[in-house]
Motif scaffolding. Sequence first.
Motif, PDB file in Angstrom:
ATOM      1  N   ARG A   1      23.534 -23.442  16.923  1.00  0.00           N
ATOM      2  CA  ARG A   1      22.365 -24.507  16.402  1.00  0.00           C
ATOM      3  C   ARG A   1      21.092 -24.541  17.223  1.00  0.00           C
ATOM      4  N   HIS A   2      21.558 -24.498  18.559  1.00  0.00           N
ATOM      5  CA  HIS A   2      20.453 -24.453  19.562  1.00  0.00           C
ATOM      6  C   HIS A   2      20.178 -23.199  20.033  1.00  0.00           C
ATOM      7  N   GLY A   3      20.167 -21.996  19.242  1.00  0.00           N
ATOM      8  CA  GLY A   3      19.583 -20.898  19.688  1.00  0.00           C
ATOM      9  C   GLY A   3      20.381 -20.273  21.079  1.00  0.00           C
ATOM     10  N   GLY A   4      21.405 -20.822  21.672  1.00  0.00           N
ATOM     11  CA  GLY A   4      22.104 -20.195  22.520  1.00  0.00           C
ATOM     12  C   GLY A   4      21.304 -20.478  23.846  1.00  0.00           C
ATOM     13  N   CYS A   5      20.711 -21.610  23.938  1.00  0.00           N
ATOM     14  CA  CYS A   5      19.781 -21.913  24.911  1.00  0.00           C
ATOM     15  C   CYS A   5      21.046 -22.681  26.354  1.00  0.00           C
TER      16      CYS A   5
ATOM     17  N   LEU B   1      19.465 -28.705  27.036  1.00  0.00           N
ATOM     18  CA  LEU B   1      19.615 -29.549  26.014  1.00  0.00           C
ATOM     19  C   LEU B   1      19.338 -30.880  26.239  1.00  0.00           C
ATOM     20  N   HIS B   2      18.691 -31.768  25.477  1.00  0.00           N
ATOM     21  CA  HIS B   2      18.275 -33.077  25.489  1.00  0.00           C
ATOM     22  C   HIS B   2      17.534 -33.080  26.802  1.00  0.00           C
ATOM     23  N   GLY B   3      16.754 -32.205  27.116  1.00  0.00           N
ATOM     24  CA  GLY B   3      16.035 -32.205  28.399  1.00  0.00           C
ATOM     25  C   GLY B   3      14.675 -32.918  28.058  1.00  0.00           C
ATOM     26  N   VAL B   4      13.588 -32.903  29.051  1.00  0.00           N
ATOM     27  CA  VAL B   4      12.274 -33.501  28.858  1.00  0.00           C
ATOM     28  C   VAL B   4      11.354 -32.297  28.969  1.00  0.00           C
ATOM     29  N   VAL B   5      10.586 -32.311  27.738  1.00  0.00           N
ATOM     30  CA  VAL B   5       9.648 -31.135  27.695  1.00  0.00           C
ATOM     31  C   VAL B   5       8.322 -31.745  28.052  1.00  0.00           C
ATOM     32  N   VAL B   6       7.577 -30.833  29.034  1.00  0.00           N
ATOM     33  CA  VAL B   6       6.250 -31.436  29.523  1.00  0.00           C
ATOM     34  C   VAL B   6       5.208 -30.177  29.433  1.00  0.00           C
ATOM     35  N   GLY B   7       4.029 -30.553  28.541  1.00  0.00           N
ATOM     36  CA  GLY B   7       3.123 -29.707  28.526  1.00  0.00           C
ATOM     37  C   GLY B   7       2.525 -29.540  29.778  1.00  0.00           C
ATOM     38  N   PHE B   8       1.981 -28.370  30.313  1.00  0.00           N
ATOM     39  CA  PHE B   8       1.351 -27.887  31.768  1.00  0.00           C
ATOM     40  C   PHE B   8       0.588 -26.691  31.536  1.00  0.00           C
TER      41      PHE B   8
ATOM     42  N   SER C   1      16.436 -30.046  21.323  1.00  0.00           N
ATOM     43  CA  SER C   1      16.611 -31.454  21.082  1.00  0.00           C
ATOM     44  C   SER C   1      16.364 -32.303  22.264  1.00  0.00           C
ATOM     45  N   ALA C   2      15.023 -32.026  22.563  1.00  0.00           N
ATOM     46  CA  ALA C   2      14.530 -33.130  23.921  1.00  0.00           C
ATOM     47  C   ALA C   2      14.421 -34.349  23.503  1.00  0.00           C
ATOM     48  N   ASP C   3      14.816 -35.157  24.588  1.00  0.00           N
ATOM     49  CA  ASP C   3      14.755 -36.600  24.437  1.00  0.00           C
ATOM     50  C   ASP C   3      13.491 -37.095  24.679  1.00  0.00           C
ATOM     51  N   ALA C   4      12.339 -36.253  25.054  1.00  0.00           N
ATOM     52  CA  ALA C   4      10.870 -36.877  25.019  1.00  0.00           C
ATOM     53  C   ALA C   4      10.282 -35.737  25.364  1.00  0.00           C
ATOM     54  N   ILE C   5       8.846 -35.895  24.929  1.00  0.00           N
ATOM     55  CA  ILE C   5       7.775 -34.937  25.485  1.00  0.00           C
ATOM     56  C   ILE C   5       6.721 -35.693  26.360  1.00  0.00           C
ATOM     57  N   VAL C   6       6.522 -35.124  27.299  1.00  0.00           N
ATOM     58  CA  VAL C   6       5.390 -35.781  28.242  1.00  0.00           C
ATOM     59  C   VAL C   6       4.387 -34.926  28.502  1.00  0.00           C
ATOM     60  N   VAL C   7       3.095 -35.413  28.411  1.00  0.00           N
ATOM     61  CA  VAL C   7       1.669 -34.832  28.458  1.00  0.00           C
ATOM     62  C   VAL C   7       0.861 -35.580  29.088  1.00  0.00           C
TER      63      VAL C   7
END
Length: 176
Positions: free
Chosen positions: A31-35, A40-47, A140-146
């Motif tokens: 389901r998660h592409g084998g990552c 999983l359920h991490g934090v995404v940040v635009g950089f 399945s990130a818990d949040a996106i930080v920008v």
Amino acid sequence: MAGHEIPDPADRKQVADHADPTDLHAAEEARHGGCDPAFLHGVVVGFDGSTSSERALAYAIGMAGRSGSGLIIVHVANRLPTTVWAGCEPPVFVDVPDHRTEVLGLELACADYLAEVPWILVERGGDICHELEEVGREYSADAIVVGSTHGIVGRIFGSVAGRLAKRAQRPVIVIP
């Protein structure tokens, strides 16, 4: 832990049609592409290396450290349209790749402040808001930080943070 780039999602996907349907781990992995499960359920940040994205990265590092999750650093590369004119032929527009991701990756790999959390660097091309949300969905990130956008471009076209907050399916944290 040192970070590394991961290939595009098409290269990461695994086929799970031969897996035992009772094997929940295999189903979750497919389901998660084998990552890596650490992300999983991490934090995404635009950089992008700007001052506001550096502040967003610092906040995201703290957030990932407190929650014990991984940090997914996303750089959306610019594809610069360039006109090529070959004599009598009509001009052709060509996408010139942005090599900034390689430079950012090397800077991040040498950064001591990232040693506290597991992290990866993901490069995408296209609309920043769409790509950040897509990476958030994949992990399945818990949040996106920008970081917040300042200046005339943000006023004319709308800030990335504002557009992302309207369309995202997960919490968006905007760092001033």
